[in-house]
Design a protein around this motif. Structure first.
Motif, PDB file in Angstrom:
ATOM      1  N   CYS A  52      55.524  72.502  65.242  1.00  0.00           N
ATOM      2  CA  CYS A  52      54.408  71.618  65.607  1.00  0.00           C
ATOM      3  C   CYS A  52      54.473  70.235  64.958  1.00  0.00           C
ATOM      4  O   CYS A  52      53.665  69.370  65.287  1.00  0.00           O
ATOM      5  N   SER A  53      55.388  70.039  64.002  1.00  0.00           N
ATOM      6  CA  SER A  53      55.552  68.739  63.319  1.00  0.00           C
ATOM      7  C   SER A  53      54.274  68.255  62.654  1.00  0.00           C
ATOM      8  O   SER A  53      53.974  67.066  62.678  1.00  0.00           O
ATOM      9  N   VAL A  54      53.486  69.173  62.079  1.00  0.00           N
ATOM     10  CA  VAL A  54      52.307  68.791  61.285  1.00  0.00           C
ATOM     11  C   VAL A  54      52.408  69.466  59.917  1.00  0.00           C
ATOM     12  O   VAL A  54      53.115  70.457  59.757  1.00  0.00           O
ATOM     13  N   GLY A  55      51.705  68.880  58.924  1.00  0.00           N
ATOM     14  CA  GLY A  55      51.761  69.425  57.570  1.00  0.00           C
ATOM     15  C   GLY A  55      51.258  70.859  57.510  1.00  0.00           C
ATOM     16  O   GLY A  55      50.265  71.213  58.146  1.00  0.00           O
ATOM     17  N   LYS A  63      51.171  77.765  55.591  1.00  0.00           N
ATOM     18  CA  LYS A  63      50.840  78.212  56.942  1.00  0.00           C
ATOM     19  C   LYS A  63      50.536  77.026  57.836  1.00  0.00           C
ATOM     20  O   LYS A  63      49.902  76.069  57.405  1.00  0.00           O
ATOM     21  N   CYS A  64      50.967  77.092  59.090  1.00  0.00           N
ATOM     22  CA  CYS A  64      50.618  76.077  60.084  1.00  0.00           C
ATOM     23  C   CYS A  64      49.314  76.492  60.749  1.00  0.00           C
ATOM     24  O   CYS A  64      49.215  77.596  61.299  1.00  0.00           O
ATOM     25  N   HIS A  65      48.325  75.614  60.713  1.00  0.00           N
ATOM     26  CA  HIS A  65      47.037  75.970  61.308  1.00  0.00           C
ATOM     27  C   HIS A  65      46.960  75.610  62.786  1.00  0.00           C
ATOM     28  O   HIS A  65      45.886  75.661  63.379  1.00  0.00           O
ATOM     29  N   TYR A  66      48.114  75.286  63.376  1.00  0.00           N
ATOM     30  CA  TYR A  66      48.183  75.140  64.833  1.00  0.00           C
ATOM     31  C   TYR A  66      48.735  76.422  65.457  1.00  0.00           C
ATOM     32  O   TYR A  66      48.134  77.011  66.325  1.00  0.00           O
ATOM     33  N   CYS A  67      49.930  76.851  64.983  1.00  0.00           N
ATOM     34  CA  CYS A  67      50.582  77.996  65.643  1.00  0.00           C
ATOM     35  C   CYS A  67      50.642  79.248  64.769  1.00  0.00           C
ATOM     36  O   CYS A  67      51.151  80.279  65.193  1.00  0.00           O
ATOM     37  N   ASN A  68      50.135  79.141  63.515  1.00  0.00           N
ATOM     38  CA  ASN A  68      50.100  80.264  62.569  1.00  0.00           C
ATOM     39  C   ASN A  68      51.467  80.656  62.006  1.00  0.00           C
ATOM     40  O   ASN A  68      51.609  81.708  61.397  1.00  0.00           O
TER      41      ASN A  68
END
Length: 550
Positions: free
Chosen positions: A346-349, A360-365
Motif C-alpha cells: 500500500c506504500s503507507v507507513g 501493521k498496515c492499517h489499510y490491508c492488515n
C-alpha cells in the motif's frame, strides 16, 4: 384512501407505509404513530395498497422540503450507505409561507482588478476552485459577492471547516452585513437555533455562515454556496451519515442550480484535478516570509530555532509553535534516511504495536515483526518518539521563563468561550507564544506573528494514509500563512525530509502536479476507495458479516 411510504426522521428504519384520505405532496412533513409514540416523518412516495393493514397518518404539517431535494436525499442514502430517514435527519424543513423582503445594501468593499477577475471567473462556472495564496484577499471576494447577491434578493451559505473559525468570520461579516448574518454550528443553543429558523422564514437572514450543518438550512433563493478551506478534513462527518460537506455542497448546488465556490490556499489534490480554478497569487500586504528548514530528528527546538524564538521574544514579537496531535499509532522513522517503514502493498507507513512486537498496515492488515534495521538504507537507526503540546509548553517555559506561553489544542480549547478568550488574548498581545496542534492552521488572522516554528512534521508525513504528503505540505503552508501578516516573518521547520519539503514551499501547485503523478493507477482522484465498517455488540457477528462481504 391513499397510501404513502413515509421516512420517519431520526430512525434507522426502512420506509414505512401509512394511509390517508388526503392527497399529500412528496417531501411534506407529517405526524405518524410509531410504537404508540407520535413521530415526524416525510412523505417519500405514493404507493399501492399493501397486503397488510396500515395506520392512518395523524396530521399534515405546513413544513416540507422542495421536490428537488429528493434527488439529494437519495444520493446521501445510496452513496453514504444510510437509510432515507437518517439522510433526512440532516435537513431543517422549509415552511410554506416564506417572506423575502427586498433589501438595498452598500458596503465599502473594494476589489482589485485581479480580485474582480477571480469573482467574475467564479460566477461564470457552476463549480469553481478559488486557489488563492494565504492573505491574497479571498475573503474580500466572498464579501463582495454576498453584497451583490443581497441586492439581487438572493441568499448565501458560507461554510467553514470548524467552529473555531466562526468568531473571526462572524466579526468580519457583521461589520459589513449586520443582522442579515446568522452563525450556525453544533454548539449554539436550541433557543438560538429556533430564533434563526424563524428569522430565515421571515426573510431577515440573508447569509448563513457556519460549520457542516449550515448547509442543510431552509434558505430560499440561494445564490451561492461558498466552501472555505475546502481541503480541510473537518468537513467529513464522523457519525452516520458519514458525509463530506464539501462534496454535499456540490450535490446540493447541482440540484438547486446554484453556483458553488471552493476556496483554499492549499486545495485538495482531488479538487485541483476535477474543477476549473482561478489562481490568485501574492498577498494583500508587502511582508515577506523566509523559510528555514533544520535537518533534525528532535522534537524540541534546536539551537537555531531556540535562538530565533528568544530573539523574537526579546523584540516583543509573537510566535506560534506547532506540534502534531498525538495519533493513535506511532511509526518507525529512520534517523539516517528519514523514511518510515512502509507496507510493501500500500506504500503507507506501518503502525507500531509494541505489545505484540509487530508492525501493521492499517489499510490491508499486512503484518510483520518489528524490523531491527531500516528496510530502505539498512542502517540500524530506526526510532519512534513524539512529544505533545504539553511538553513543548514546559520546555519553552524552562528556556524562556519570562515568556507568556499558552497551549492551543483540543484539551485546552473545549468550549467556544475558551476559544474566543485565547484568540482575543493573543491578538491583544497578552500571550507571547502560542503552542498548538492543527488548530493553529485554521485560518485565524494573527496580526503580530513574526515567527512560526513547526515541529514533528515528519510524523504527519509518515502517517498511514495516502493523503499524508498532501496534509503535510498543506499544514506547513497554512501555519506559515498565519505569520507575516504585517511585517517580514520567519518560518522554521524541523524535519529529516528537508529536501522533499523545500521543493514545494514556494509553489504549492508544483506539489499538486507531482502528487497527481504519484497517485496515478493507485489512489483518488484516479481510483475510488470505499471505507467499510462492521459493528456489532458481539465480535463474532461483526467478523462473520465482514467475511461474508469479503
Amino acid at each position: 384512501m391513499n397510501y404513502y411510504k413515509i421516512a420517519v426522521t431520526g430512525q434507522k428504519l426502512d420506509l414505512l407505509t401509512y394511509k390517508s384520505g388526503k392527497e399529500i405532496e412528496v417531501l411534506t412533513v407529517v405526524n405518524v404513530l410509531l410504537l404508540n409514540k407520535q413521530k415526524e416523518g416525510f412523505v417519500i412516495e405514493k404507493c399501492e395498497k399493501p397486503s397488510f393493514e396500515c395506520i392512518e397518518i395523524i396530521s399534515i404539517t405546513n413544513n416540507f422540503l422542495p421536490r428537488e431535494y429528493l434527488k439529494i436525499i437519495n444520493f446521501i442514502s445510496s452513496y453514504y450507505f444510510c437509510t432515507i430517514s437518517e439522510a433526512l435527519n440532516l435537513f431543517v424543513p422549509f415552511e410554506k409561507e416564506h417572506k423575502n423582503p427586498k433589501i438595498e445594501l452598500k458596503t465599502n468593499i473594494k476589489l482589485s482588478n485581479i480580485q474582480q477577475k477571480a469573482l467574475d471567473f467564479c460566477l461564470s462556472e457552476k463549480i469553481s476552485l478559488l486557489f488563492g495564496d494565504t492573505g491574497s484577499g479571498k475573503t474580500e471576494i466572498y464579501m463582495k459577492l454576498f453584497e451583490q447577491l443581497i441586492n439581487d434578493n438572493k441568499t448565501a451559505i458560507f461554510l467553514m471547516p470548524e467552529i473555531s473559525l466562526t468568531p473571526q468570520i462572524e466579526k468580519r461579516l457583521k461589520e459589513h452585513f449586520g443582522e442579515l448574518v446568522a452563525i450556525w454550528h453544533s454548539k449554539i443553543t436550541k433557543a438560538t437555533k429556533e430564533k434563526i429558523i424563524l428569522q430565515i422564514k421571515e426573510g431577515k437572514i440573508k447569509i448563513i455562515a457556519g460549520a457542516r450543518s449550515a448547509l442543510f438550512l431552509p434558505l430560499e433563493n440561494l445564490g451561492v454556496i461558498v466552501v472555505d478551506e475546502e481541503h480541510d478534513d473537518s468537513y467529513k462527518s464522523s457519525s452516520r451519515p458519514r458525509y463530506n460537506a464539501r462534496d454535499m455542497a456540490i450535490v446540493i448546488g447541482e440540484a438547486k442550480k446554484t453556483p458553488v465556490i471552493l476556496g483554499s490556499a492549499t486545495p485538495s489534490v482531488t479538487s485541483y484535478k476535477k474543477f476549473p480554478f482561478f489562481r490568485l497569487k501574492g498577498q494583500y500586504f508587502d511582508a515577506k516570509k523566509r523559510y528555514i528548514t533544520i535537518h533534525s530528528c528532535e522534537e524540541t527546538p534546536q539551537d537555531l530555532a531556540l535562538n530565533e524564538l528568544k530573539k523574537n521574544f526579546q523584540n516583543q514579537k509573537q510566535a506560534i509553535v506547532f506540534s502534531p496531535t498525538r495519533a493513535n499509532f506511532k511509526y518507525l522513522i529512520c534517523k539516517e534516511c528519514a523514511k518510515s517503514v512502509e507496507c510493501p502493498f500500500c506504500s503507507v507507513g506501518m503502525s507500531l504495536h509494541n505489545d505484540k512486537n509487530l508492525i501493521k498496515c492499517h489499510y490491508c492488515n499486512y503484518t510483520e515483526s518489528i524490523p531491527k534495521s531500516c528496510p530502505s538504507c539498512k542502517k540500524d537507526t530506526l526510532m519512534t518518539k513524539r512529544i505533545g503540546t504539553e511538553e513543548v509548553v514546559s520546555w519553552i517555559k524552562n528556556q524562556i521563563p519570562t515568556a507568556r506561553v499558552q497551549k492551543f489544542d483540543r484539551d485546552s480549547v473545549n468550549t467556544n468561550k475558551k476559544l474566543k478568550t485565547i484568540l482575543d488574548d493573543f491578538n491583544k498581545q497578552n500571550i507571547d507564544i502560542l503552542v498548538g496542534t492543527q488548530m493553529l492552521s485554521k485560518g485565524h488572522n494573527y496580526h503580530e506573528v513574526n515567527l512560526a516554528l513547526i515541529l514533528g512534521v515528519d510524523y504527519v508525513l509518515n502517517t498511514a494514509d495516502f493523503r499524508a504528503p498532501e496534509r503535510t505540505i498543506s499544514l506547513i503552508l497554512q501555519i506559515a500563512g498565519r505569520a507575516g501578516r504585517k511585517e517580514d516573518a520567519a518560518v522554521i521547520i524541523q524535519t529529516l525530509n528537508d529536501a522533499y519539503i523545500k521543493k514545494y514551499l514556494d509553489d504549492y501547485e508544483f506539489f499538486l502536479k507531482d502528487e497527481l503523478e504519484n497517485r496515478k493507477e493507485l489512489y483518488p482522484p484516479f481510483k475510488k476507495l470505499a471505507r467499510v465498517l462492521f459493528s456489532h455488540t458481539k465480535d463474532e457477528k461483526a467478523k462473520n458479516a465482514m467475511q461474508e462481504m469479503v
